[in-house]
Design an enzyme around this catalytic site. Structure first.
Site, short mmCIF file in Angstrom:
data_model
loop_
_atom_site.label_atom_id
_atom_site.label_comp_id
_atom_site.label_asym_id
_atom_site.label_seq_id
_atom_site.Cartn_x
_atom_site.Cartn_y
_atom_site.Cartn_z
CE LYS A 53 -5.28 -2.59 13.31
NZ LYS A 53 -4.39 -2.98 13.02
CD GLN A 97 -1.30 -4.93 12.23
OE1 GLN A 97 -2.29 -4.89 12.34
NE2 GLN A 97 -0.19 -4.12 13.05
CG ASP A 120 -4.92 0.07 8.22
OD1 ASP A 120 -5.34 0.49 8.86
OD2 ASP A 120 -4.21 -0.60 7.47
#
Ligand code: NAP
Length: 294
Positions: A53, A97, A120
């Site tokens: 990422k 994460q 997200d």
């Protein structure tokens, strides 16, 4: 019929180029899109995902910072960090994460992220907004699938879509997104009786179950579009999806491979969401300025 292979790397390159151009335009106005990534513990797969990422952000010109915490860090410490990032104007996107270590309440941690920075799209508000058709940040993997269909000019409205897999991060948001695009959607899961009875009806079949060879040619309608989200490591080390690629390829009109299909799109859509967040923050700041001058 032999299916056209949807090249996820090519679609990702196209979207990243757009992001790069938008980032340059933002920088010219004094804003560098910034992503903050929080990782807790030392899950090796998570470390690889986070590194990828950061790499994608750098390539496109975004600023990214990783905040790594030991697995035994109290959740209050991580939550306080999120609150500080919420207040930081240089940070436009915040990503935690997953998975978090078992002693964390992941839902509670995700709920700390400001809705405007939840790139997200996992915050309950954003999940609800997606359900209502007022999407703020579409979750990255299904968004990537949606972009792949768009890139290939595959019509969605009025099509029969079957989504195999009903997780919160892939299957459910995928179904909602395609419903928003006027598809007729069925969702299947592990307790679905006679999966083939559903998959055979699909004009577009999206598979995200995490089961190698779940979808065999006889389960797919001739001419169907088949998108394989699954990522499975076989005992021999080979990476495969959920679809019998070689078999289904002979029947489908389009098929996405694994690797090189949905995988490259997920991170790309995270970058895309972060750039959108920066654009919105700039538009918000400009609106505030106009208001104060009025
Ligand atoms: P998950 O949370 O484990 O969910 C799997 C879903 O598939 C569940 O809804 C489960 O049903 C369903 N399922 C399992 N076995 C099934 C079967 N035999 N028949 C029908 N449905 C079945 O997994 P996930 O996070 O959604 O991920 C799914 C796959 O996509 C995994 O291989 C993952 O590695 C991959 N993935 C790829 C990307 C990417 O970037 N390409 C991103 C995310 C995930 P129940 O709900 O009934 O248990």
């Amino acid at each position: 019929m032999v299916a056209k292979i949807i090249d996820g790397n090519a679609v990702a390159r196209h979207v990243r180029q757009e992001c790069k151009e938008q980032t340059q335009a933002l920088k010219a106005q004094g804003v560098t899109p910034g992503l903050a990534v929080i990782i807790v513990g030392d899950n090796p797969a998570s470390k690889v995902y986070v590194a990828n990422k950061v790499k994608a952000c750098t390539e496109v010109g975004l600023a990214s910072t990783v905040y790594a915490f030991e697995a035994d860090t109290p959740d209050t410490v991580v939550e306080a960090k999120i609150q500080a990032l919420n207040a930081d104007p240089a940070v436009h996107g915040i990503l935690v994460q997953l998975p978090l270590p078992a002693h964390y309440d992941a839902k509670r941690v995700l709920a700390c992220i400001s809705v405007d920075k939840d790139v997200d799209g996992f915050h309950l508000y954003n999940v609800g907004a997606l359900a209502q058709g007022e999407t703020v940040f579409p979750p990255c993997t299904p968004y990537g699938v949606s972009k792949m269909l768009e890139y290939e000019n595959i019509p969605v409205a009025g099509q029969n879509v079957v989504v195999v897999g009903a997780s919160n991060i892939v299957g459910k948001p995928m179904a909602m997104m395609l419903m928003q695009r006027d598809a007729t959607v069925a969702i299947c899961h592990a307790k679905t009786r006679d999966l083939a009875q559903f998959t055979i009806l699909a004009d577009i079949l999206v598979v995200a179950a995490g089961v190698p060879n779940l979808i065999l040619p006889q389960m797919v309608r001739t001419g169907a579009v088949v998108i394989d989200v699954g990522i499975n490591r076989l005992p021999n080390g080979k990476l495969v999806g959920d679809v019998d690629f070689e078999g289904v390829r002979q029947k489908a009109s389009y098929i996405s491979p694994v690797p090189g299909g949905v995988g490259p799109m997920t991170i790309t859509m995270l970058v895309h969401n972060t750039v959108q967040a920066a654009k919105r923050s700039l538009a918000g700041a400009e609106a505030q300025l106009t208001e104060s001058l009025a």
